[in-house]
Design a protein around this motif. Sequence first.
Motif, PDB file in Angstrom:
ATOM      1  N   THR A  74      11.077  34.354  42.385  1.00 15.25           N
ATOM      2  CA  THR A  74      12.105  33.321  42.502  1.00 15.25           C
ATOM      3  C   THR A  74      13.477  33.974  42.436  1.00 15.25           C
ATOM      4  N   LEU A  75      14.342  33.581  43.354  1.00 15.26           N
ATOM      5  CA  LEU A  75      15.677  34.138  43.382  1.00 15.26           C
ATOM      6  C   LEU A  75      16.496  33.566  42.235  1.00 15.26           C
ATOM      7  N   PRO A  76      17.399  34.362  41.657  1.00 21.71           N
ATOM      8  CA  PRO A  76      18.216  33.852  40.551  1.00 21.71           C
ATOM      9  C   PRO A  76      19.115  32.713  41.010  1.00 21.71           C
ATOM     10  N   ASP A  77      19.126  31.632  40.234  1.00 23.30           N
ATOM     11  CA  ASP A  77      19.988  30.507  40.563  1.00 23.30           C
ATOM     12  C   ASP A  77      21.418  30.820  40.146  1.00 23.30           C
ATOM     13  N   PRO A  78      22.415  30.393  40.928  1.00 25.88           N
ATOM     14  CA  PRO A  78      23.800  30.591  40.511  1.00 25.88           C
ATOM     15  C   PRO A  78      24.082  29.790  39.246  1.00 25.88           C
ATOM     16  N   ASP A  79      25.000  30.278  38.460  1.00 29.10           N
ATOM     17  CA  ASP A  79      25.361  29.608  37.219  1.00 29.10           C
ATOM     18  C   ASP A  79      25.930  28.223  37.526  1.00 29.10           C
ATOM     19  N   PRO A  80      25.276  27.165  37.073  1.00 27.95           N
ATOM     20  CA  PRO A  80      25.759  25.812  37.395  1.00 27.95           C
ATOM     21  C   PRO A  80      27.089  25.475  36.735  1.00 27.95           C
ATOM     22  N   LEU A 109      38.980  33.739  37.591  1.00 27.70           N
ATOM     23  CA  LEU A 109      38.515  33.699  38.981  1.00 27.70           C
ATOM     24  C   LEU A 109      37.273  34.558  39.176  1.00 27.70           C
ATOM     25  N   ALA A 110      37.270  35.761  38.600  1.00 30.27           N
ATOM     26  CA  ALA A 110      36.165  36.699  38.814  1.00 30.27           C
ATOM     27  C   ALA A 110      34.916  36.334  38.019  1.00 30.27           C
ATOM     28  N   LEU A 111      35.094  35.748  36.835  1.00 31.25           N
ATOM     29  CA  LEU A 111      33.962  35.524  35.939  1.00 31.25           C
ATOM     30  C   LEU A 111      33.471  34.079  35.897  1.00 31.25           C
ATOM     31  N   GLN A 112      34.293  33.134  36.323  1.00 27.15           N
ATOM     32  CA  GLN A 112      33.917  31.733  36.148  1.00 27.15           C
ATOM     33  C   GLN A 112      33.998  30.896  37.410  1.00 27.15           C
ATOM     34  N   THR A 113      34.254  31.531  38.557  1.00 28.99           N
ATOM     35  CA  THR A 113      34.316  30.767  39.800  1.00 28.99           C
ATOM     36  C   THR A 113      33.438  31.420  40.861  1.00 28.99           C
ATOM     37  N   THR A 114      33.185  30.692  41.930  1.00 28.92           N
ATOM     38  CA  THR A 114      32.401  31.199  43.052  1.00 28.92           C
ATOM     39  C   THR A 114      32.845  30.525  44.338  1.00 28.92           C
ATOM     40  N   THR A 115      32.773  31.254  45.443  1.00 28.82           N
ATOM     41  CA  THR A 115      33.081  30.669  46.748  1.00 28.82           C
ATOM     42  C   THR A 115      31.883  29.920  47.305  1.00 28.82           C
ATOM     43  N   GLY A 116      30.703  30.141  46.700  1.00 26.59           N
ATOM     44  CA  GLY A 116      29.481  29.542  47.230  1.00 26.59           C
ATOM     45  C   GLY A 116      28.834  30.389  48.299  1.00 26.59           C
ATOM     46  N   ASP A 117      29.469  31.515  48.635  1.00 19.21           N
ATOM     47  CA  ASP A 117      28.937  32.427  49.654  1.00 19.21           C
ATOM     48  C   ASP A 117      28.709  33.787  49.015  1.00 19.21           C
ATOM     49  N   LEU A 118      27.480  34.293  49.073  1.00 20.98           N
ATOM     50  CA  LEU A 118      27.136  35.552  48.411  1.00 20.98           C
ATOM     51  C   LEU A 118      27.998  36.707  48.903  1.00 20.98           C
ATOM     52  N   MET A 119      28.100  36.833  50.214  1.00 20.40           N
ATOM     53  CA  MET A 119      28.868  37.947  50.770  1.00 20.40           C
ATOM     54  C   MET A 119      30.348  37.807  50.441  1.00 20.40           C
ATOM     55  N   GLY A 120      30.833  36.566  50.458  1.00 18.28           N
ATOM     56  CA  GLY A 120      32.225  36.333  50.117  1.00 18.28           C
ATOM     57  C   GLY A 120      32.517  36.698  48.674  1.00 18.28           C
ATOM     58  N   ARG A 125      29.719  27.416  36.759  1.00 13.66           N
ATOM     59  CA  ARG A 125      30.846  28.046  37.435  1.00 13.66           C
ATOM     60  C   ARG A 125      31.599  27.035  38.292  1.00 13.66           C
ATOM     61  N   LEU A 126      32.902  27.220  38.365  1.00 16.22           N
ATOM     62  CA  LEU A 126      33.772  26.321  39.113  1.00 16.22           C
ATOM     63  C   LEU A 126      33.998  26.852  40.522  1.00 16.22           C
ATOM     64  N   PRO A 127      34.407  25.999  41.446  1.00 20.09           N
ATOM     65  CA  PRO A 127      34.738  26.473  42.797  1.00 20.09           C
ATOM     66  C   PRO A 127      35.950  27.400  42.759  1.00 20.09           C
ATOM     67  N   TYR A 128      35.898  28.441  43.561  1.00 18.74           N
ATOM     68  CA  TYR A 128      37.022  29.372  43.670  1.00 18.74           C
ATOM     69  C   TYR A 128      38.263  28.626  44.142  1.00 18.74           C
ATOM     70  N   SER A 129      39.395  28.931  43.522  1.00 25.16           N
ATOM     71  CA  SER A 129      40.654  28.262  43.864  1.00 25.16           C
ATOM     72  C   SER A 129      41.616  29.240  44.521  1.00 25.16           C
ATOM     73  N   LEU A 130      41.889  29.031  45.801  1.00 19.66           N
ATOM     74  CA  LEU A 130      42.850  29.869  46.515  1.00 19.66           C
ATOM     75  C   LEU A 130      44.255  29.666  45.955  1.00 19.66           C
ATOM     76  N   LEU A 131      44.555  28.439  45.552  1.00 17.65           N
ATOM     77  CA  LEU A 131      45.871  28.143  44.989  1.00 17.65           C
ATOM     78  C   LEU A 131      46.100  28.935  43.701  1.00 17.65           C
ATOM     79  N   LEU A 132      45.069  28.973  42.841  1.00 16.90           N
ATOM     80  CA  LEU A 132      45.178  29.714  41.595  1.00 16.90           C
ATOM     81  C   LEU A 132      45.298  31.211  41.861  1.00 16.90           C
ATOM     82  N   HIS A 133      44.555  31.681  42.860  1.00 18.47           N
ATOM     83  CA  HIS A 133      44.616  33.094  43.215  1.00 18.47           C
ATOM     84  C   HIS A 133      45.996  33.454  43.767  1.00 18.47           C
TER      85      HIS A 133
END
Length: 404
Positions: free
Chosen positions: A5-11, A58-69, A13-21
Amino acid sequence: MLSTTLPDPDPNRLPYSLLLHSLVRLILLLSVLLPPSTLSSKARKWLFIPLFLISSHLALQTTTGDLMGDLGLGPYIASECALSFDHIVLCDPRKEFRLKRKLNSKEEDEKDGGGPGDTLWSRLKWSIKLLFTPRLIGWTHEPTFILPPRPRPGTTRTQFILSTSLQILVCAIIEAITYTLNVFNPALNPYTSIWDYKFKYRVLAVLGYAGNAYARMNISYCLLAVLFVALRLTNPEEWPRLFGGLERHGASGDSGGVRTWHHILRRTLTSMTNTFLAPNGGAFNVLFRLMSAFFFSGLIHTAGEHMMAGQFSTGSQIFFMLQPFAIVFERAVLRHLGFFGDIRGGRKPNLAIRVLGHVWVLAWFSLTVPIIMQPIVKTGMFLHRRENGGLGVFVVEWLRARKT
């Protein structure tokens, strides 16, 4: 064998914010844009605290939802934070960095000597150029002895844009080939371990992984170069290639290979290492500084693993901490054979040595790169997905359609 079974993403985690970045970049911009009379060298150090907190979030608590991204964005955020630490805490670029070629009017150039200038517009141009040239190309701190070849003198903007666009096309083809190679490589199946397969499959995995990363990084770099040159913000000669040619590549970290890698982090890592160990030329000093630089580099790449998988992994750290030992071994062998001085001096070794160097690099990375790849493989990164983008998606679907 690994879990099926593939590891599930941490539920959580928040969506990555471009504005915050963007706020991170704004803080860094203000730290070099505002003159010392408005923001002193001592006061500007406090700007790093909110910048560090935002970057960590951003690095530890967010995700873009895309593995490669996520895999690419995590190290970018971490390297941006490291660059900020250098430019805000360790030094004051407004006082220490100077442009070789001035950006302002002739009268103002004579006054500021390549510095940010007095007007808001001149400081803005100076600051933007600084933040978009992490290798400090065109600055007095430029590491000229390791940079790849520059465009030929007299290259026009149109010629540069056309030749760089051709590089983008070539890299897109490389991306398609390596993407296809990765999808059909059984060693990159997330339900098994890359170590379960024969050495030849690991070699193909390393070639596919490295080639794909090379192509994607080059495409991003070339697009940025085309944009800046087309807008007349920079000149063609300020854009040497991101990577050196393979003709220079004969070792994993030195002896010609030093001119092959991108060296985007060189100034930052060197500056961080200098804070606790100044260079003195001794053997222990060189080894410790080398290990420190790779340690920081491992931390930066670990951010990508965490952002991708939602959990910490030691793959990047182990891989990067192994590289200094390979470099020391290379130097010892080359010195024993009498080639070390020639290569360090920039003279190209003979064909036999270059071939031996290529074989050594491929063998070494085939043994060590799977360490950094295994956490990535477990996420299903190399499974075929339309959202992965690139020409490779269409190639894979065409090949699968032919089989059916």
